[in-house]
Write a protein that holds these residues in place. Structure first.
Motif, PDB file in Angstrom:
ATOM      1  N   ILE A   1      27.372   0.123 -18.849  1.00 29.79           N
ATOM      2  CA  ILE A   1      26.170  -0.914 -18.783  1.00 29.79           C
ATOM      3  C   ILE A   1      26.247  -2.089 -19.121  1.00 29.79           C
TER       4      ILE A   1
ATOM      5  N   CYS B   1      19.146  -0.589 -14.199  1.00 25.43           N
ATOM      6  CA  CYS B   1      19.518   0.701 -14.553  1.00 25.43           C
ATOM      7  C   CYS B   1      19.863   1.716 -13.265  1.00 25.43           C
TER       8      CYS B   1
ATOM      9  N   TYR C   1      23.445   0.592 -12.126  1.00 27.13           N
ATOM     10  CA  TYR C   1      24.410   1.355 -13.059  1.00 27.13           C
ATOM     11  C   TYR C   1      24.375   2.564 -12.518  1.00 27.13           C
TER      12      TYR C   1
END
Length: 469
Positions: free
Chosen positions: A106, A86, A89
């Protein structure tokens, strides 16, 4: 995003660049093309993205595993596995718009595809190269600015020292004040005398100039009269020339001059035609691909004719089969002839089959060749576009550098002129001070000598009076 906003690199170029500039040590040595393209390994691709973020944005490895403090989560242990992906990204989504890429998702981190990864990595490499180039330019400007600041500080220090020297020279000591007053009075008297002489000379020069002006006016009148007379004489001469018949010798010379001019024009025309032919050859060389395509079209037409021939042969074979059937009905008794005919028909069928196979192979080869030619043509066009963009960027950078160089030259010339003016002013002031000091020293030495003579005379008089007593 299919339009080319940056040059598209090949996978081999990307791998070599990653090995030489981004990865280090064992990471660069163990990197293989299959780890990034084809069936990529997520850990290696994530590591490449992290190294790019470290180099460009200064993000550390700890930042990929840190939970944001402004979010309240009941069980943060659940998110530990997903945190690096995460955070990666989020950071890549901030970086890629600067690289002219706005469709990062993603899924490109969890399930990457080869074409998209190639586009992303080529955009990032383009941005990194641009960043390094601009950083070198910035460092050069910083070095020039530092050198200019050092020169400015040095000049300020020199100006301060000169100001201190001027103050020392302008301050007059108490011992020499009377002498300086006398010198100033004598200088004023000399200035008055010089002004009087200047006024006398100025009046004399004005009288001389007035006389010369009158002479010039008279001569100008005479010149105007002469010009009028010359104009009338020229008109008369032209009238006489019109009346006189031209001689054959003059005509011959005129014709020869015209022939020479015609020859020169022909030579220039030949040179222009030669240049035109050269340019035409160059232009004809460029569309060679079109000529090849025309040749392939001709080959396709020939193949169409071959197909028509095959159709005619197949129709002939059908006619022969009909004849054979009629012969079987009519000549049932002649089995030997039927067998021979059947063998001939089978041989023809085999020949037709072999011919059809050869034609299919020819068609496939031609289609493959056409595809290769089109691919090569597209690659050439892409390379031409990339080279054109690079050339335009280099020209822009050259213009910017030339403008900066001219600005720096102008600044240096202005500074040099200012320094020269300051140097000349200081030199003049120092010369004046030296002259005043030399005069003061001479006058002080003369006064001292007079005083010493007076003292000696007084001592001699005292000694003579003492001896007489």
């Amino acid at each position: 995003m299919e339009t080319m906003t940056f040059p598209r690199y090949s996978p081999d170029d990307i791998i070599s660049y990653l090995r030489s500039h981004i990865l280090e040590g064992a990471e660069a040595r163990n990197l293989v093309k299959g780890d990034v393209f084809g069936s990529p390994r997520l850990d290696i691709l994530h590591l490449i993205y992290l190294r790019i973020l470290q180099k460009v944005c200064g993000i550390r490895l700890e930042h990929a595993y840190m939970m944001p403090l402004n979010v309240d989560i009941m069980y943060p242990q659940i998110y530990e596995g997903f945190l690096p992906v995460c955070n990666l990204y989020i950071h890549m989504e901030r970086l890629l718009p600067m690289c002219r890429i706005s469709d990062f998702q993603i899924a490109d981190v969890l399930n990457p595809k080869t074409k998209r990864t190639v586009r992303f990595l080529s955009g990032i490499l383009n941005f990194v190269n641009f960043r390094e180039f601009r950083r070198e330019v910035y460092l050069e400007l910083q070095m020039s600015y530092k050198s200019a600041m050092e020169k400015n500080q040095h000049l300020e220090a020199v100006n301060r020292e000169a100001a201190l020297k001027l103050e020392k020279l302008n301050t007059v000591p108490v011992e020499h004040e009377a002498e300086i007053k006398q010198l100033t009075e004598s200088i004023r008297e000399l200035e008055q005398l010089l002004r009087q002489d200047y006024r006398r000379k100025q009046t004399a020069l004005q009288e001389v100039t007035s006389q010369k002006k009158t002479d010039i006016a008279e001569r100008s009148q005479k010149l105007s009269e002469c010009k009028v007379s010359m104009a009338t004489l020229k008109e008369e001469q032209e009238q006489l020339k019109s009346k006189i018949v031209e001689s054959p010798e003059e005509r011959k010379t005129y014709n020869e001059l015209m022939k020479e001019t015609i020859k020169k024009l022909k030579r220039s025309k030949q040179e222009v035609t030669e240049k035109y032919e050269g340019y035409r050859d160059v232009v004809e060389v460029l569309p060679s691909c079109q000529v090849e395509l025309q040749l392939y079209q001709k080959k396709m037409e020939i193949q169409g004719e071959n197909v028509e021939r095959l159709a005619s042969v197949s129709s002939e074979a059908r006619n022969l089969e009909d004849q054979l059937e009629s012969a079987q009905v009519e000549l049932k008794k002649a089995k030997t002839d039927e067998m021979s005919l059947k063998r001939a028909v089978t041989a023809k069928h085999e020949k037709l089959a072999t011919a059809e196979i050869q034609l299919k192979k020819m068609r496939e080869d031609i289609e493959q060749h056409k595809c290769t030619v089109l691919e090569h043509f597209n690659k050439v066009q892409e390379k031409r576009g990339a080279v054109y963009d690079k050339v335009m960027a280099i020209r822009k950078e050259i213009k910017q550098k030339k403008d900066k160089i001219e600005q720096l030259k102008d600044d240096a010339e202005e500074k040099a002129t200012k320094a020269k003016e300051i140097h000349l002013i200081l030199k003049a002031v120092l010369d004046k001070c030296h002259e005043s000091l030399l005069k003061a020293v001479k006058t002080s030495a003369a006064s001292r000598a007079e005083k010493l003579d007076e003292i000696r005379e007084g001592l001699l008089s005292i000694q003579s009076s003492g001896s007489s007593s």
